[in-house]
Motif scaffolding. Structure first.
Motif, short mmCIF file in Angstrom:
data_model
loop_
_atom_site.label_atom_id
_atom_site.label_comp_id
_atom_site.label_asym_id
_atom_site.label_seq_id
_atom_site.Cartn_x
_atom_site.Cartn_y
_atom_site.Cartn_z
N ARG A 165 1.34 -0.90 -0.25
CA ARG A 165 0.68 -0.03 0.14
C ARG A 165 0.83 1.49 -0.15
N ASP A 166 2.11 1.01 -0.06
CA ASP A 166 3.34 2.38 0.34
C ASP A 166 4.17 2.24 -0.64
N GLU A 206 10.89 0.15 -2.26
CA GLU A 206 12.20 -0.50 -1.60
C GLU A 206 12.09 -2.74 -1.40
N GLN A 207 10.60 -2.65 -1.42
CA GLN A 207 10.53 -4.29 -2.03
C GLN A 207 11.43 -4.38 -3.69
N GLY A 244 14.43 -7.75 -7.36
CA GLY A 244 15.19 -7.05 -8.35
C GLY A 244 14.77 -6.68 -9.67
N LEU A 245 13.88 -5.56 -9.85
CA LEU A 245 12.80 -5.42 -10.65
C LEU A 245 13.15 -4.04 -11.14
N ALA A 246 13.19 -3.57 -12.11
CA ALA A 246 13.81 -2.40 -12.27
C ALA A 246 12.69 -1.43 -12.52
N ALA A 247 10.96 -1.54 -12.63
CA ALA A 247 9.55 -0.83 -12.77
C ALA A 247 9.11 -2.02 -12.84
N GLU A 281 7.21 -14.91 -5.69
CA GLU A 281 8.77 -14.35 -6.65
C GLU A 281 8.62 -13.45 -8.25
N PRO A 282 8.93 -12.49 -8.20
CA PRO A 282 8.27 -12.59 -10.14
C PRO A 282 9.07 -12.95 -10.69
N THR A 283 10.46 -12.59 -10.60
CA THR A 283 11.29 -13.21 -11.29
C THR A 283 11.59 -14.90 -11.43
#
Length: 336
Positions: free
Chosen positions: A35-36, A42-43, A48-51, A299-301
């Motif tokens: 929510r922030d 930071e997360q 390891g996510l640029a955007a 984990e997205p990646t």
């Protein structure tokens, strides 16, 4: 909310024997990074996510819920977009791109909302994949109706892509014809309703844009399908090819070529991304994790594990380059 990735076995159809599917719904407290926006940055660094692109969830049900009261619908969508911009921003720190909702029900209001978003560096907008509710008892319209051309023209000129995110598209009305429930409940969809409506809305939406000539009139328009899976793609592709052969006078263009040129698709993680690439090209396949939802990836990646059918260049395309192309950006545009 559900723990991220909790429903992975459910969506892969790999629930261990003897396990009740309801037991997979592990609930945990809502974390700050959900929510922030600074906490989310930071997360993202840790992941390891640029955007990232952010899309509405419950907000996608507003148009269907208020379809009989267009002024109330417009007011609610506007209020949502104001909150979204204030809370998250449409391009926060050049890394978090939140998508405001654009309703086509009132064309003038839609144009105002797009101007509002453009003034705040919006990179992508969210549109419901569904017929457009009519005002004052008028019948619904196709998204491809020329009445919407000023909306499409403004978005195309600005280079802002339209994302069709899974929504309440009103398609439970189809299952209701067979005795199913008429109201959409995303958490308790009966099996027959799921059988009837799955993929229908996005299939029909993209079909309407092609058959009704939107890409003819707006040749630079970019479209993305988000959280609708990929199984509809070969079905629509084959149907368009057959229609063009049967009714060549209507199709003064190649409808399949338009699909491939204008539409990017984010498959579900359980879909075969390599098979999708065979239909629309690796350049149109988008990485999507749906994090932090239970139906997404923990984990997205980890999505790279689903890309065994691609070489390194293909993986780079799916995980980064294709979305940059969709947004009209380069890697240099994302802060390091």
């Amino acid at each position: 909310m559900l723990r991220p990735g909790a429903l992975d076995p459910y969506f892969r159809g790999e629930i261990p024997e003897g396990v009740d599917p309801d037991d997979l719904r592990i609930v945990e407290p809502i974390h700050d990074e959900y929510r922030d926006r600074d906490g989310r940055l930071e997360q993202m660094d840790a992941q390891g996510l640029a955007a990232i692109l952010l899309f509405p969830t419950m907000g996608c049900g507003v148009e269907q819920a208020l379809r009989a009261d267009v002024p109330a619908m417009v007011a609610t969508v506007k209020a949502f977009n104001r909150w979204l911009e204030e809370d998250w921003g449409f391009a926060y720190e050049g890394r978090i791109f939140a998508a405001p909702i654009i309703s086509f029900a009132d064309v003038e209001e839609a144009l105002h909302e797009i101007d509002y978003a453009l003034e705040r560096q919006v990179r992508v907008v969210c549109v419901r994949p569904a017929p457009v509710p009519g005002e004052n008892g008028q019948p619904a319209r196709s998204l491809g109706d020329p009445a919407h051309d000023r909306i499409w023209a403004k978005l195309a000129e600005a280079g802002v892509p339209v994302a069709f995110h899974l929504s309440d598209s009103g398609y439970t009305g189809i299952s209701a014809m067979w005795g199913g429930p008429a109201d959409f409940d995303p958490f308790h969809i009966d099996p027959f309703t799921k059988l009837v409506i799955s993929d229908r809305a996005i299939h029909d939406t993209i079909g309407s844009l092609i058959v009704h000539g939107v890409f003819n009139r707006h040749p630079t328009l970019k479209i993305a399908s988000i959280e609708n899976g990929a199984q509809w793609v070969p079905l629509l592709k084959n149907r368009l090819k057959k229609l063009a052969n049967q009714q060549p006078k209507h199709f003064t263009f190649d409808p399949v070529a338009q699909l491939v040129e204008h539409v990017w698709v984010a498959p579900y993680f359980e879909d075969d991304a390599a098979e999708l690439a065979e239909h629309i090209g690796v350049e149109r396949v988008l990485f999507g994790s749906d994090w932090p939802h239970g139906e997404g990836l923990a984990e997205p990646t980890d999505y790279t594990k689903e890309l065994g059918g691609f070489d390194d260049a293909g993986v780079a395309r799916v995980m980064r380059d294709n979305v940059l192309d969709l947004l009209g950006m380069t890697a240099a545009d994302i802060p390091s």
